[in-house]
Enzyme design. Sequence first.
Site, PDB file in Angstrom:
ATOM      1  N   ARG A 123      15.659   0.710   8.596  1.00  0.00           N
ATOM      2  CA  ARG A 123      15.450  -0.648   9.100  1.00  0.00           C
ATOM      3  C   ARG A 123      14.419  -0.623  10.227  1.00  0.00           C
ATOM      4  NH1 ARG A 123      19.047  -2.045  11.992  1.00  0.00           N
ATOM      5  NH2 ARG A 123      20.537  -0.341  11.743  1.00  0.00           N
TER       6      ARG A 123
ATOM      7  N   TYR B  69      12.799  -0.893   1.898  1.00  0.00           N
ATOM      8  CA  TYR B  69      13.925  -0.056   2.275  1.00  0.00           C
ATOM      9  C   TYR B  69      15.170  -0.851   2.638  1.00  0.00           C
ATOM     10  CZ  TYR B  69      16.731   3.759   3.594  1.00  0.00           C
ATOM     11  OH  TYR B  69      17.756   4.665   3.592  1.00  0.00           O
TER      12      TYR B  69
ATOM     13  N   LYS C 139      22.288  -7.104   5.379  1.00  0.00           N
ATOM     14  CA  LYS C 139      22.226  -7.411   6.808  1.00  0.00           C
ATOM     15  C   LYS C 139      21.613  -8.789   7.063  1.00  0.00           C
ATOM     16  CE  LYS C 139      24.393  -3.797   7.475  1.00  0.00           C
ATOM     17  NZ  LYS C 139      24.177  -2.558   8.128  1.00  0.00           N
TER      18      LYS C 139
ATOM     19  N   HIS D  88      29.914  -6.650  11.516  1.00  0.00           N
ATOM     20  CA  HIS D  88      29.505  -5.333  10.993  1.00  0.00           C
ATOM     21  C   HIS D  88      30.734  -4.416  11.025  1.00  0.00           C
ATOM     22  CE1 HIS D  88      26.359  -1.808  11.377  1.00  0.00           C
ATOM     23  NE2 HIS D  88      26.732  -2.013  10.135  1.00  0.00           N
TER      24      HIS D  88
ATOM     25  N   SER E  53      25.503   1.561  13.145  1.00  0.00           N
ATOM     26  CA  SER E  53      24.974   2.187  11.936  1.00  0.00           C
ATOM     27  C   SER E  53      25.052   3.712  12.038  1.00  0.00           C
ATOM     28  CB  SER E  53      23.528   1.762  11.741  1.00  0.00           C
ATOM     29  OG  SER E  53      23.461   0.360  11.625  1.00  0.00           O
TER      30      SER E  53
ATOM     31  N   CYS F  99      27.644   5.637  12.139  1.00  0.00           N
ATOM     32  CA  CYS F  99      28.660   6.133  13.073  1.00  0.00           C
ATOM     33  C   CYS F  99      30.047   6.224  12.441  1.00  0.00           C
ATOM     34  CB  CYS F  99      28.712   5.269  14.323  1.00  0.00           C
ATOM     35  SG  CYS F  99      27.241   5.458  15.345  1.00  0.00           S
TER      36      CYS F  99
ATOM     37  N   ASP G 173      31.238  -1.928   5.300  1.00  0.00           N
ATOM     38  CA  ASP G 173      30.127  -2.261   6.201  1.00  0.00           C
ATOM     39  C   ASP G 173      30.203  -3.663   6.801  1.00  0.00           C
ATOM     40  OD1 ASP G 173      27.623  -1.087   7.266  1.00  0.00           O
ATOM     41  OD2 ASP G 173      26.643  -2.744   6.248  1.00  0.00           O
TER      42      ASP G 173
ATOM     43  N   ARG H 155      20.283   7.773   1.410  1.00  0.00           N
ATOM     44  CA  ARG H 155      21.500   7.017   1.090  1.00  0.00           C
ATOM     45  C   ARG H 155      21.800   6.997  -0.397  1.00  0.00           C
ATOM     46  NH1 ARG H 155      23.528   3.275   5.346  1.00  0.00           N
ATOM     47  NH2 ARG H 155      22.403   3.904   7.220  1.00  0.00           N
TER      48      ARG H 155
HETATM   49  P1  GTP Z   1      25.903   2.642   8.069  1.00  0.00           P
HETATM   50  O1  GTP Z   1      25.927   2.659   6.586  1.00  0.00           O
HETATM   51  O2  GTP Z   1      24.570   2.966   8.644  1.00  0.00           O
HETATM   52  O3  GTP Z   1      26.439   1.376   8.655  1.00  0.00           O
HETATM   53  O4  GTP Z   1      26.797   3.919   8.574  1.00  0.00           O
HETATM   54  P2  GTP Z   1      28.386   4.143   8.670  1.00  0.00           P
HETATM   55  O5  GTP Z   1      28.903   3.552   9.938  1.00  0.00           O
HETATM   56  O6  GTP Z   1      29.047   3.729   7.417  1.00  0.00           O
HETATM   57  O7  GTP Z   1      28.483   5.751   8.844  1.00  0.00           O
HETATM   58  P3  GTP Z   1      28.951   6.869   7.793  1.00  0.00           P
HETATM   59  O8  GTP Z   1      30.420   6.807   7.492  1.00  0.00           O
HETATM   60  O9  GTP Z   1      28.031   6.866   6.643  1.00  0.00           O
HETATM   61  O10 GTP Z   1      28.710   8.182   8.669  1.00  0.00           O
HETATM   62  C1  GTP Z   1      27.457   8.526   9.201  1.00  0.00           C
HETATM   63  C2  GTP Z   1      27.397   9.990   9.516  1.00  0.00           C
HETATM   64  O11 GTP Z   1      28.456  10.351  10.424  1.00  0.00           O
HETATM   65  C3  GTP Z   1      27.587  10.890   8.287  1.00  0.00           C
HETATM   66  O12 GTP Z   1      26.715  11.969   8.388  1.00  0.00           O
HETATM   67  C4  GTP Z   1      29.021  11.337   8.382  1.00  0.00           C
HETATM   68  O13 GTP Z   1      29.228  12.580   7.763  1.00  0.00           O
HETATM   69  C5  GTP Z   1      29.250  11.404   9.898  1.00  0.00           C
HETATM   70  N1  GTP Z   1      30.683  11.132  10.233  1.00  0.00           N
HETATM   71  C6  GTP Z   1      31.447  10.125   9.760  1.00  0.00           C
HETATM   72  N2  GTP Z   1      32.720  10.213  10.232  1.00  0.00           N
HETATM   73  C7  GTP Z   1      32.749  11.307  11.031  1.00  0.00           C
HETATM   74  C8  GTP Z   1      33.778  11.949  11.811  1.00  0.00           C
HETATM   75  O14 GTP Z   1      34.932  11.515  11.854  1.00  0.00           O
HETATM   76  N3  GTP Z   1      33.406  13.050  12.525  1.00  0.00           N
HETATM   77  C9  GTP Z   1      32.130  13.556  12.488  1.00  0.00           C
HETATM   78  N4  GTP Z   1      31.867  14.646  13.208  1.00  0.00           N
HETATM   79  N5  GTP Z   1      31.136  12.996  11.749  1.00  0.00           N
HETATM   80  C10 GTP Z   1      31.442  11.893  11.036  1.00  0.00           C
HETATM   81  C1  SPV Z   2      22.997  -0.002   8.598  1.00  0.00           C
HETATM   82  O1  SPV Z   2      21.920   0.415   9.090  1.00  0.00           O
HETATM   83  O2  SPV Z   2      23.932  -0.441   9.324  1.00  0.00           O
HETATM   84  C2  SPV Z   2      23.221   0.038   7.141  1.00  0.00           C
HETATM   85  C3  SPV Z   2      22.096   0.413   6.267  1.00  0.00           C
HETATM   86  O3  SPV Z   2      24.307  -0.282   6.685  1.00  0.00           O
HETATM   87  S1  SPV Z   2      20.968  -0.881   5.981  1.00  0.00           S
HETATM   88  O4  SPV Z   2      21.399  -1.593   4.773  1.00  0.00           O
HETATM   89  O5  SPV Z   2      19.637  -0.277   5.758  1.00  0.00           O
HETATM   90  O6  SPV Z   2      20.953  -1.786   7.107  1.00  0.00           O
HETATM   91 MN    MN Z   3      25.866  -0.684   8.324  1.00  0.00          MN
END
Ligand code: GTP
Ligand code: SPV
Ligand code: MN
Length: 574
Positions: free
Chosen positions: A104, A186, A195, A215, A237, A239, A262, A356
């Site tokens: 983004r 993207y 979003k 979110h 994002s 996290c 999400d 992704r």
């Molecule tokens: P967006 O799609 O961007 O909104 O991200 P999200 O909030 O859904 O994050 P996601 O669950 O995809 O995790 C992002 C990164 O953090 C990945 O590389 C995961 O492996 C890592 N991660 C997620 N949960 C944990 C956790 O409990 N501990 C650790 N150490 N890493 C984590």
């Molecule tokens: C985020 O960045 O919080 C996402 C991926 O979930 S995107 O759809 O690119 O915003």
């Molecule tokens: Mn997100």
Amino acid sequence: MSPARILRWCRHLAHPRLSVWPSSRQAHWTANQQEGVGALPGHVREFVESSARLCAPQDIHVCTGSEHEAQSMLGLMEAQSQVVRLPRHQNCWLACTDPRDVARVESRTVIVTDSQRDTVPTPSDGTASKLGNWMSPQVFEREMGLRFPGCMKDGLSPSTWPCNPEKTLIAHLPDQREILSFGSGYGGNSLLGKKCFALRIASRMAKDEGWLAEHMLILAITNPAGRKRYVAAAFPSACGKTNLAMMKPLLPGWKVGCVGDDIAWMRFDSEGRLRAINPENGFFGVAPGTSWKTNPNAMETISRNTIFTNVGRTSDGGVYWEGIDTPIPPGVTLTSWTGSPWTPGDAEPCAHPNSRFCTPASQCPIMDPEWESPQGVPIDAIIFGGRRPEGVPLVYEAFNWPHGIFIGSAMRSESTAAAEHKGRVILHDPFAMRPFLGYNLGHYLQHWLNMETEGSGRHLPRIFHVNWFRKDREGSYLWPGFGDNCRVLDWICRRLDGEADALETPVGYVPAPGSLDLSGLQGVQAEALFSLPKAFWEHEAAQIREYLTVQLGPDLPPAILWEAENLQRRVAEM
Ligand code: GTP
Ligand code: SPV
Ligand code: MN
């Protein structure tokens, strides 16, 4: 509208191909083009016609959303080398973008309103707002005029990724409920239902109509006794939302069901319960770090019918990324997302850090039976969280609703690859919504505060804050995370049941010694996970207060200022 209903509506709308512009070329995948014109409602047809006059495309295809159509499009893109088939997995594909179009672009994402204050507060120090980018309607007209006229006239070069990084602009007109996106293909820049609509435009609609667009993931958690609850959680994002939403609990007897990973749309029902729906049909999840160990449910979900973006690939037709944790069989070689040969230990990563997968939610083995329920699921707790390497405990609970809203407004997190930020810096990210707000954060916080008083007999969810990412001096995570995060959900559920003890601290309630189930965990340093270093919190509380007072200026709700001052006072007395 639920995702299924939106899809049905689109299918209904988009039955035939629009043939108002006779074309000499007949793309072979426009299977619906023989069926004639006529079913498009007038205003949709007008929109398509005026857009076509502006952009001057050679041809128009109205999507039906059919499986046949999807296969035809993928086949055409494969023939043009825009996607690569991944034969190790049924109907899986890889698209690698231009290296300049990988995330983004927050700096080029704007909200267009007559009054600047409808979009962003006026900072009290005279600097530009950090809470979004406002654009005036006049500047917007000019910027659009520099981009859209004739933009579809020149054929897109078939073998390159179409983007225009110098001119990228993602514009939202909340008053007209309109989105115009230019120059990026993207994720969140171009999947406009995500979003752009489901958060930026929808948050404005929600404010006007008395609901919430957030979110947040939504999950169901069932304890060993069979008591089921739903919670929603807002993390910035990259996290951990997808991982928490699909968690395989490591505590025996617990069960997690996924509703969404999400975005949550929420409203109070006539009985005063907060109900949430997931407005999406699939997941657009971070690939790196996803493995059979960390997230087996995601691995199962993406084993078929999935489009991968910017991951690496194996010579036997599979995918590869940092942390996938599967051995590379002898003789199999790897290609990185940039198309170069890659071997473990290379300086550059094999997959882009924001690579992704895009996959249907219905394939996730733990979708909750209620995930498409039109009335939504009842939310008992809201969890905020972020990436905090230092100082922030594993879990704490808000004292009450306004204190919980303050905790959401005070969220901070280490930057990630999901947007264009460089390096690892701790950013303020109120409610994990800073990049996704469709209107002034001060008005948004007031809208949340009003939830307590607007309706009578409301059962307000309890509010918590979590941090899976605290590190020790050597830089290793103090908490195992992933499936062990259910230990924190267990404590939260027992708090709701009135069965878990807590200690009052300056930041909120933390688990009393022994009340968080750490059984069977080796080497977890509970003291380090829960310590509240006074110097850290003095700095933190001061920074939060300064950020909120400067950034929100006259739009800072007095209740939030009061909370910020009280946090500072409690920390000073620690
Ligand atoms: P967006 O799609 O961007 O909104 O991200 P999200 O909030 O859904 O994050 P996601 O669950 O995809 O995790 C992002 C990164 O953090 C990945 O590389 C995961 O492996 C890592 N991660 C997620 N949960 C944990 C956790 O409990 N501990 C650790 N150490 N890493 C984590
Ligand atoms: C985020 O960045 O919080 C996402 C991926 O979930 S995107 O759809 O690119 O915003
Ligand atoms: Mn997100």
